[in-house]
Design an enzyme around this catalytic site. Structure first.
Site, short mmCIF file in Angstrom:
data_model
loop_
_atom_site.label_atom_id
_atom_site.label_comp_id
_atom_site.label_asym_id
_atom_site.label_seq_id
_atom_site.Cartn_x
_atom_site.Cartn_y
_atom_site.Cartn_z
N ASP A 104 0.84 -1.20 0.00
CA ASP A 104 0.00 0.00 0.00
C ASP A 104 0.88 1.25 0.00
O ASP A 104 2.04 1.21 0.42
CB ASP A 104 -0.89 0.02 1.26
CG ASP A 104 -1.86 -1.15 1.29
OD1 ASP A 104 -2.16 -1.69 0.22
OD2 ASP A 104 -2.30 -1.50 2.40
N1 URA Z 1 -1.12 -5.97 3.84
C1 URA Z 1 -1.64 -4.74 3.88
O1 URA Z 1 -2.68 -4.50 4.48
N2 URA Z 1 -0.99 -3.76 3.23
C2 URA Z 1 0.19 -3.94 2.59
O2 URA Z 1 0.75 -3.00 2.03
C3 URA Z 1 0.73 -5.25 2.58
C4 URA Z 1 0.06 -6.25 3.21
#
Ligand code: URA
Length: 235
Positions: A104
């Site tokens: 993310d």
């Molecule tokens: N899980 C998440 O919620 N976000 C990420 O960036 C990676 C794994």
């Protein structure tokens, strides 16, 4: 392979017409001989090619460990935000690079950047179960009784069930480590939401058996040695 194609494939800053021009100027040598014709055939794994005296080593694929900072997106292009590809230094750039998997925008840590589609496919396939480990900061304390709940396979929103995951507590109840074996959308955040908690910070620290280099600063990259590439796939 044609000489101009070979050089352009290994050096992203040079187009084939740049290479032709360099040949014309006598800047390209093959096994020590100046070669002015860009269309000569070379043996990419046996011949020694130099451009302006600098050796062009042959690697079919490149594998880069990036320590992604927050605010950068795992995409090849984005109209608004900086992308992970923009953090790759010129000497590691090549055509066809992409991030193998997504973090993310507000997650930090290990992103693999490569031009090897087959390896990325294996690493990301839901069947491969490659472990990914995250350092997780939470809004509320994480307690012992959550360990078995994560270990049996947590039900998250949308009716999905996660594969068993390994939760490790630390001395700080607001920080823990979680290893998951798949890559559902926002998976770690959704797992903590499912147990009434909230992720406040997230950093990926390993993929397979390859750990993020502790000395790599945020935004920094390093080329993964070929002997370490298979660690990305091991469980
Ligand atoms: N899980 C998440 O919620 N976000 C990420 O960036 C990676 C794994």
């Amino acid at each position: 392979m044609r000489l101009d194609r070979f050089i352009a494939s290994q050096k992203a800053e040079l187009s084939r017409s740049d290479v032709k021009e360099l040949c014309r100027k006598g800047q390209v040598t093959v096994n020590g001989e100046t070669v002015r014709r860009p269309d000569v055939q070379i043996n990419e794994s046996g011949d020694e090619v130099r451009v302006s005296g600098e050796a062009v080593g042959y690697r079919e694929h490149i594998y880069i460990m990036l320590n992604k900072p927050k605010g950068v997106v795992c995409a090849t292009r984005d109209g608004l935000s900086q992308t992970v590809l923009e953090l790759i230094p010129p000497e590691l750039r090549r055509r066809g690079l992409f991030p193998a998997g997504r973090l993310d925008k507000d997650t930090e840590g290990f992103v693999l950047i490569t031009d090897d589609g087959a390896l990325a496919h294996k690493m990301l396939s839901p069947k491969s179960h490659v472990p990914k480990t995250y350092l997780v900061g939470t809004a509320y304390p994480v307690t012992e009784e959550l360990v078995p709940a994560f270990a049996v396979g947590l039900a998250i929103d949308g009716g999905e069930t996660c594969l068993p995951a390994q939760l490790t507590l630390s001395e700080d109840p607001f920080r823990c480590t979680l290893t998951i074996h798949e890559g559902k959308f926002h998976q770690v955040k959704r797992m903590f939401e499912a147990v009434g908690n909230r992720v406040t910070s997230l950093k990926r620290i390993s993929i397979g058996r390859l750990a993020l280099d502790e000395n790599l600063p945020l935004g920094g990259c390093l080329e993964i040695l070929h002997k370490d590439v298979e660690k990305l796939l091991s469980c």
